[in-house]
Design a protein around this motif. Structure first.
Motif, PDB file in Angstrom:
ATOM      1  N   PRO A 493      49.433  27.041  -7.542  1.00 37.49           N
ATOM      2  CA  PRO A 493      48.220  27.028  -6.868  1.00 37.49           C
ATOM      3  C   PRO A 493      47.242  27.480  -7.884  1.00 37.49           C
ATOM      4  O   PRO A 493      47.610  28.268  -8.852  1.00 37.49           O
ATOM      5  CB  PRO A 493      48.229  27.918  -5.733  1.00 37.49           C
ATOM      6  N   ALA A 494      45.788  27.025  -7.808  1.00 42.25           N
ATOM      7  CA  ALA A 494      44.565  27.629  -8.661  1.00 42.25           C
ATOM      8  C   ALA A 494      44.439  28.967  -8.328  1.00 42.25           C
ATOM      9  O   ALA A 494      44.850  29.294  -7.365  1.00 42.25           O
ATOM     10  CB  ALA A 494      43.425  26.463  -8.194  1.00 42.25           C
ATOM     11  N   ASP A 495      43.853  29.401  -9.488  1.00 39.89           N
ATOM     12  CA  ASP A 495      43.767  31.064  -9.120  1.00 39.89           C
ATOM     13  C   ASP A 495      45.103  31.788  -8.664  1.00 39.89           C
ATOM     14  O   ASP A 495      44.850  32.717  -7.826  1.00 39.89           O
ATOM     15  CB  ASP A 495      42.528  31.402  -8.511  1.00 39.89           C
ATOM     16  N   PHE A 496      46.140  31.437  -9.262  1.00 43.15           N
ATOM     17  CA  PHE A 496      47.269  32.005  -8.465  1.00 43.15           C
ATOM     18  C   PHE A 496      47.655  33.455  -8.469  1.00 43.15           C
ATOM     19  O   PHE A 496      47.133  34.221  -9.746  1.00 43.15           O
ATOM     20  CB  PHE A 496      48.574  31.473  -9.333  1.00 43.15           C
ATOM     21  N   ASP A 497      47.928  34.074  -7.507  1.00 48.36           N
ATOM     22  CA  ASP A 497      47.970  35.661  -7.435  1.00 48.36           C
ATOM     23  C   ASP A 497      49.384  35.615  -6.943  1.00 48.36           C
ATOM     24  O   ASP A 497      49.581  35.296  -5.729  1.00 48.36           O
ATOM     25  CB  ASP A 497      47.023  36.048  -6.228  1.00 48.36           C
ATOM     26  N   PRO A 498      50.377  36.438  -7.501  1.00 48.38           N
ATOM     27  CA  PRO A 498      51.766  36.526  -7.227  1.00 48.38           C
ATOM     28  C   PRO A 498      52.060  37.277  -5.979  1.00 48.38           C
ATOM     29  O   PRO A 498      52.911  37.403  -5.406  1.00 48.38           O
ATOM     30  CB  PRO A 498      52.375  36.960  -8.382  1.00 48.38           C
ATOM     31  N   THR A 499      50.712  38.120  -5.512  1.00 47.58           N
ATOM     32  CA  THR A 499      50.921  38.978  -4.515  1.00 47.58           C
ATOM     33  C   THR A 499      50.504  38.183  -3.244  1.00 47.58           C
ATOM     34  O   THR A 499      50.689  38.771  -2.033  1.00 47.58           O
ATOM     35  CB  THR A 499      49.945  40.269  -4.727  1.00 47.58           C
ATOM     36  N   LYS A 500      50.115  37.012  -3.268  1.00 43.23           N
ATOM     37  CA  LYS A 500      49.778  36.253  -2.005  1.00 43.23           C
ATOM     38  C   LYS A 500      50.918  35.264  -1.617  1.00 43.23           C
ATOM     39  O   LYS A 500      51.629  35.230  -2.466  1.00 43.23           O
ATOM     40  CB  LYS A 500      48.526  35.486  -2.427  1.00 43.23           C
ATOM     41  N   LYS A 501      50.715  34.854  -0.486  1.00 43.42           N
ATOM     42  CA  LYS A 501      51.791  33.908   0.130  1.00 43.42           C
ATOM     43  C   LYS A 501      51.153  32.633   0.152  1.00 43.42           C
ATOM     44  O   LYS A 501      49.846  32.390   0.873  1.00 43.42           O
ATOM     45  CB  LYS A 501      51.981  34.381   1.604  1.00 43.42           C
ATOM     46  N   TYR A 502      51.794  31.489  -0.345  1.00 39.34           N
ATOM     47  CA  TYR A 502      51.165  30.272  -0.367  1.00 39.34           C
ATOM     48  C   TYR A 502      52.126  29.170   0.317  1.00 39.34           C
ATOM     49  O   TYR A 502      53.423  29.546   0.219  1.00 39.34           O
ATOM     50  CB  TYR A 502      51.102  29.634  -1.921  1.00 39.34           C
ATOM     51  N   PRO A 503      51.496  28.006   0.831  1.00 38.60           N
ATOM     52  CA  PRO A 503      52.487  27.095   1.504  1.00 38.60           C
ATOM     53  C   PRO A 503      52.937  26.303   0.405  1.00 38.60           C
ATOM     54  O   PRO A 503      52.587  26.238  -0.724  1.00 38.60           O
ATOM     55  CB  PRO A 503      51.299  26.076   2.227  1.00 38.60           C
ATOM     56  N   GLY A 524      55.611  14.779 -16.131  1.00 40.24           N
ATOM     57  CA  GLY A 524      55.967  13.818 -15.353  1.00 40.24           C
ATOM     58  C   GLY A 524      55.364  13.869 -13.884  1.00 40.24           C
ATOM     59  O   GLY A 524      55.525  12.730 -13.137  1.00 40.24           O
ATOM     60  N   ALA A 525      54.437  14.860 -13.712  1.00 44.24           N
ATOM     61  CA  ALA A 525      53.987  14.813 -12.401  1.00 44.24           C
ATOM     62  C   ALA A 525      52.743  14.011 -12.238  1.00 44.24           C
ATOM     63  O   ALA A 525      52.126  13.636 -13.398  1.00 44.24           O
ATOM     64  CB  ALA A 525      53.356  16.234 -11.993  1.00 44.24           C
ATOM     65  N   SER A 526      52.320  13.411 -11.199  1.00 41.60           N
ATOM     66  CA  SER A 526      51.059  12.912 -11.033  1.00 41.60           C
ATOM     67  C   SER A 526      49.778  13.775 -10.614  1.00 41.60           C
ATOM     68  O   SER A 526      50.162  14.842 -10.455  1.00 41.60           O
ATOM     69  CB  SER A 526      50.932  11.768  -9.724  1.00 41.60           C
ATOM     70  N   LEU A 527      48.679  13.168 -10.952  1.00 42.56           N
ATOM     71  CA  LEU A 527      47.443  14.301 -10.944  1.00 42.56           C
ATOM     72  C   LEU A 527      47.305  14.613  -9.417  1.00 42.56           C
ATOM     73  O   LEU A 527      46.650  15.588  -9.202  1.00 42.56           O
ATOM     74  CB  LEU A 527      46.331  13.316 -11.363  1.00 42.56           C
ATOM     75  N   PHE A 528      47.771  13.736  -8.565  1.00 39.85           N
ATOM     76  CA  PHE A 528      47.670  14.110  -7.080  1.00 39.85           C
ATOM     77  C   PHE A 528      48.616  15.386  -6.680  1.00 39.85           C
ATOM     78  O   PHE A 528      47.980  16.299  -5.950  1.00 39.85           O
ATOM     79  CB  PHE A 528      48.167  12.923  -6.348  1.00 39.85           C
ATOM     80  N   ASP A 529      49.675  15.570  -7.592  1.00 41.71           N
ATOM     81  CA  ASP A 529      50.258  17.068  -7.536  1.00 41.71           C
ATOM     82  C   ASP A 529      49.463  18.096  -7.901  1.00 41.71           C
ATOM     83  O   ASP A 529      49.501  19.217  -7.073  1.00 41.71           O
ATOM     84  CB  ASP A 529      51.708  16.657  -8.339  1.00 41.71           C
ATOM     85  N   TYR A 530      48.667  17.907  -9.100  1.00 45.77           N
ATOM     86  CA  TYR A 530      47.740  19.052  -9.247  1.00 45.77           C
ATOM     87  C   TYR A 530      46.683  19.194  -8.533  1.00 45.77           C
ATOM     88  O   TYR A 530      46.142  20.418  -8.318  1.00 45.77           O
ATOM     89  CB  TYR A 530      47.511  18.711 -10.840  1.00 45.77           C
ATOM     90  N   TYR A 531      46.127  18.125  -7.938  1.00 39.21           N
ATOM     91  CA  TYR A 531      45.181  18.306  -6.773  1.00 39.21           C
ATOM     92  C   TYR A 531      45.595  19.006  -5.770  1.00 39.21           C
ATOM     93  O   TYR A 531      44.949  19.798  -5.419  1.00 39.21           O
ATOM     94  CB  TYR A 531      44.821  16.855  -6.417  1.00 39.21           C
ATOM     95  N   MET A 532      46.691  18.858  -5.267  1.00 35.07           N
ATOM     96  CA  MET A 532      47.096  19.785  -4.136  1.00 35.07           C
ATOM     97  C   MET A 532      47.541  21.053  -4.398  1.00 35.07           C
ATOM     98  O   MET A 532      47.284  21.892  -3.637  1.00 35.07           O
ATOM     99  CB  MET A 532      48.502  19.002  -3.608  1.00 35.07           C
ATOM    100  N   ALA A 533      47.883  21.217  -5.675  1.00 32.57           N
ATOM    101  CA  ALA A 533      47.968  22.841  -6.250  1.00 32.57           C
ATOM    102  C   ALA A 533      46.482  23.430  -6.050  1.00 32.57           C
ATOM    103  O   ALA A 533      46.463  24.453  -5.757  1.00 32.57           O
ATOM    104  CB  ALA A 533      48.629  22.815  -7.560  1.00 32.57           C
ATOM    105  N   GLN A 534      45.746  22.678  -6.706  1.00 35.07           N
ATOM    106  CA  GLN A 534      43.965  23.055  -6.826  1.00 35.07           C
ATOM    107  C   GLN A 534      43.738  23.569  -5.380  1.00 35.07           C
ATOM    108  O   GLN A 534      42.911  24.407  -5.072  1.00 35.07           O
ATOM    109  CB  GLN A 534      43.032  22.277  -7.233  1.00 35.07           C
TER     110      GLN A 534
END
Length: 725
Positions: A493-503, A524-534
């Motif tokens: 995820p964007a601004d990833f914090d390893p102490t947090k819980k993410y879906p 090999g990922a689509s930009l939509f994958d990165y969008y969802m991570a954002q």
């Protein structure tokens, strides 16, 4: 005060420049706004040491050559082409919007391209030195699947389901006259384009005869596709042979231009068989054809007399306990009409084999566990062959050279990543477009004789200053068999914090002939994958056993039990995710399309305790509703494999659904027909299970064009509504 204000403005500008992707950018930006700098339509000029390509405005053909130390010059412009067309065809009107993207070099001075006037379409041969048209053939604007003869004197094309030949001089020739739409001539849509089929017409080497597919599908069941555009909806039926049902009957016909006579190759019985690897002999006396039985486990490479159609001999046979999958025509060694290359995975990996036309194997040219992905050609004396193949457990693509006599193989590119290669006529110069997870696009010219490299482009990261892409990693996970390592990708995820819980959003395909994880730009990922991570998701993808580029045994574990080993491997990925401290194990979702849609629904009903939300696009729901050529290869016929069909049929498992599931389908889908999703919806109703459904009335198997933005927004909204919160 002014310094503080200026600092605030600059900080605000920088922050504004690093916005998240919009849904429109996530849909098409990968190929437009955020496409790494590239060279457009590169081609080696035939029999030279020079490269041509289009400028950024698509209005000029540019040239770089060794003679000029690879400096860029203008060779031809769009306006020069237009002027030549107007001069050659004064009765027609031309307005070329851009320089033809699909140009080709007929010889070192002649460009071949297609141009459309207001009256006719033309196949044009343009002299780049004299700036005039050497020759042109006129065809109907409605022509499809145009195929030029080797001597450029004829062009064959399709008028719906019939073949027409246009000569450079004289009247046109109607090759076939079938009025029944169930008889299809010369089309590449034979055997549903399985077995590597991408054409339906082959000219003889001397250009005097035309070989073509004749497909009789009159006996195949009609399948309705409802068109919703009229006030009273119309039915546009297609021929759709479902697994275990009556299949099409295909023959190969040779048409003699001089005599207007036809002969049919005597490929024999049963009529329900597959004709593949269609290849003329260099002398034009024979046709070689792979004859594959309907069970797809026994291939005969046969030779036929092109003059009589008579069977001559079987060169070799290939059998398997699972399936044989021929995908490529024979490639004859230049200057040697008795030797050819054949590609097969019979020994575990798709590789090259050197045969003689008497059927004797001369040399196995395979190298380690490399899978050949693209054959590139031979050097000037046909001593060596060149190809692109896999490396690094399927993640990389490298250039290889193999000596035909000894089988000695050399890796010509060594940097780990993906090398997209064009090679010049005598295979002495290589155009290498390279990318990796850290390199957007590096384009170089490699001289294979002295190993000298010349850089043409070194692209910068196209996202810098525009958006901050989340961190991405490639790694491996042990498969369910405990020994195979599976390539995996995670986007944090964007601004990833390893102490947090993410879906978590699992993107899956899982089926054959597809690879999602590669050592290339964006992994090999689509930009939509990165969008969802954002948007705050951990986005995870794994190429399970059954997927592409890892060899025969890696793929064939799916035989007769589609989904079983694939799901087992995907759940190993879930095990890995659940061990990560930053994963919210109560919020795991899955999304896939086509075979990936089948996988998404399968995971939702077989592991309801794990997957909270799913989206399945164009999903196969029951393999008995899928077409013969693909479905029977992997599952055999329903009567031969009743347990396999029953265990993978998802309607009978609808009662196990617990999470939120959205099914999306194109109403015009001719690949995975809408009946699949309808069956599952009805099963959910009967089981008292709620399921969400969305239909795209005008789209086929994929949602394309501007409507794909709508599709991606719908998918994102669904996960935001039911998984993110």
């Amino acid at each position: 005060m002014m310094k503080l204000l200026l600092l605030f403005l600059l900080t605000g500008m920088a922050a504004g420049a690093q916005k998240n992707l919009t849904i429109a950018q996530a849909t098409s930006g990968q190929y437009r706004e955020f496409a790494p700098k590239n060279i457009i339509a590169p081609q080696w000029r035939k029999d030279t040491r020079s490269l041509t390509y289009l400028d950024d405005t698509y209005s000029k053909l540019l040239l770089r050559s060794e003679e000029t130390n690879w400096t860029e010059v203008v060779l031809v412009t769009k306006d020069e082409l237009t002027a030549a067309l107007k001069s050659k065809f004064p009765a027609d009107t031309f307005a070329l919007p851009y320089f033809p993207h699909a140009y080709a070099w007929k010889d070192k001075n002649t460009l071949q391209f297609e141009a459309a006037g207001t009256k006719n379409s033309y196949v044009v041969f343009f002299d780049v030195d004299k700036k005039n048209i050497r020759n042109a053939l006129t065809i109907s604007p409605e022509a499809t699947q145009q195929t030029l003869s080797p001597n450029a004197s004829y062009i064959a094309w399709l008028n719906k389901n019939n073949i027409v030949i246009t000569p450079s001089e004289g009247p046109g020739i109607s090759v076939t006259h079938d009025n029944d739409n169930g008889i299809v001539n010369g089309s590449d849509y034979v055997h549903r384009q399985e077995f590597g089929i991408n054409k339906g017409i082959w000219w003889s080497p001397d250009s005097n005869r035309l070989l073509y597919y004749r497909k009789d599908e009159t006996m195949v069941s009609d399948y309705p596709l409802i068109q919703w555009g009229e006030r009273i909806a119309q039915n546009k039926a297609i021929k759709y042979p479902m697994a275990g049902m009556k299949s099409e009957e295909v023959t190969l016909v040779v048409f003699n231009i001089a005599t207007k006579s036809k002969i049919t190759l005597k490929t024999g019985e049963p009529k329900e068989q597959y004709l593949t690897c269609v290849t003329w002999s260099p002398d034009g006396k024979s046709v070689f054809t792979g004859v594959l039985n309907r069970e797809q486990n026994h291939l005969k490479m046969n030779q036929y007399d092109a003059a009589t159609g008579n069977f001559i001999k079987t060169l070799f046979e290939e059998k398997a306990t699972t399936y044989v999958e021929p995908l490529h025509d024979l490639t004859f060694v230049p200057g040697n009409g008795s030797q050819f290359l054949y590609r097969s995975e019979k020994d575990g990996f798709e590789q090259l084999y050197l045969y003689k036309t008497d059927g004797k194997l001369q040399k196995k040219l395979g190298y380690r566990d490399v899978v050949v992905t693209d054959f590139l050609g031979f050097d000037a004396d046909a001593k060596n062959a060149f190809y692109i193949g896999t490396a690094n457990k399927g993640l990389d693509r490298q250039l290889y050279r193999v000596e035909l006599k000894s089988g000695k193989t050399e890796t010509l590119t060594t940097v780990s990543g993906t090398h997209n290669v064009l090679i010049n006529s005598d295979c002495t110069l290589v155009y290498d477009a390279f990318s990796s997870t850290t390199t957007p696009n590096d384009i170089t010219i490699i001289d294979l004789k002295n190993k000298k490299t010349t850089s043409l482009i070194k692209a910068e990261n196209p996202y810098t200053g525009k958006t901050m892409l989340p961190k991405m990693e490639l790694f491996t996970i042990p498969a369910a068999d405990g020994k195979t390592l599976l390539n995996s990708r995670i986007i944090y995820p964007a601004d990833f914090d390893p102490t947090k819980k993410y879906p978590v959003l699992v993107y899956v395909y899982g089926g054959p002939h597809a690879q999602l994880v590669t050592n290339s730009w964006l992994g090999g990922a689509s930009l939509f994958d990165y969008y969802m991570a954002q948007q705050g998701y951990v986005v995870f993808t794994l190429d399970n056993r059954g997927s592409d580029s890892r060899g025969r045994d890696f793929e064939h574990v799916i035989h007769r039990q589609l989904g079983a080993n694939e799901m087992a491997d995907q759940m190993k990925g879930i095990e890995y995710l659940k061990k990560q401290t930053f994963v919210d194990t109560s919020r795991i979702g899955v999304y896939g399309w086509s075979f990936g849609g089948f996988m998404a629904v399968s995971l939702m009903v077989n592991h309801p305790e794990t997957f909270k939300v799913g989206v399945a696009g164009g999903p196969v729901i029951d393999w008995k509703y899928y077409e013969i050529m693909y479905g029977e290869r992997y599952m055999d016929m329903p009567e031969e494999n009743p347990h396999g069909y029953a265990s993978t049929a998802l309607p009978s498992q609808a009662n196990k659904l617990q999470g939120r599931l959205l099914i999306i389908h194109g109403a015009q889908d001719p690949v995975v027909v809408q009946q699949h999703s309808m069956e599952f919806i009805q099963a959910c109703i009967a089981a008292g299970k709620q399921v969400d459904y969305f239909l795209y009335p005008t789209h086929a198997h994929n949602v394309r064009g501007r409507d794909r933005i709508h599709l991606n927004q719908k998918i994102a909204d669904y996960f935001d509504t039911y998984l993110k919160k």
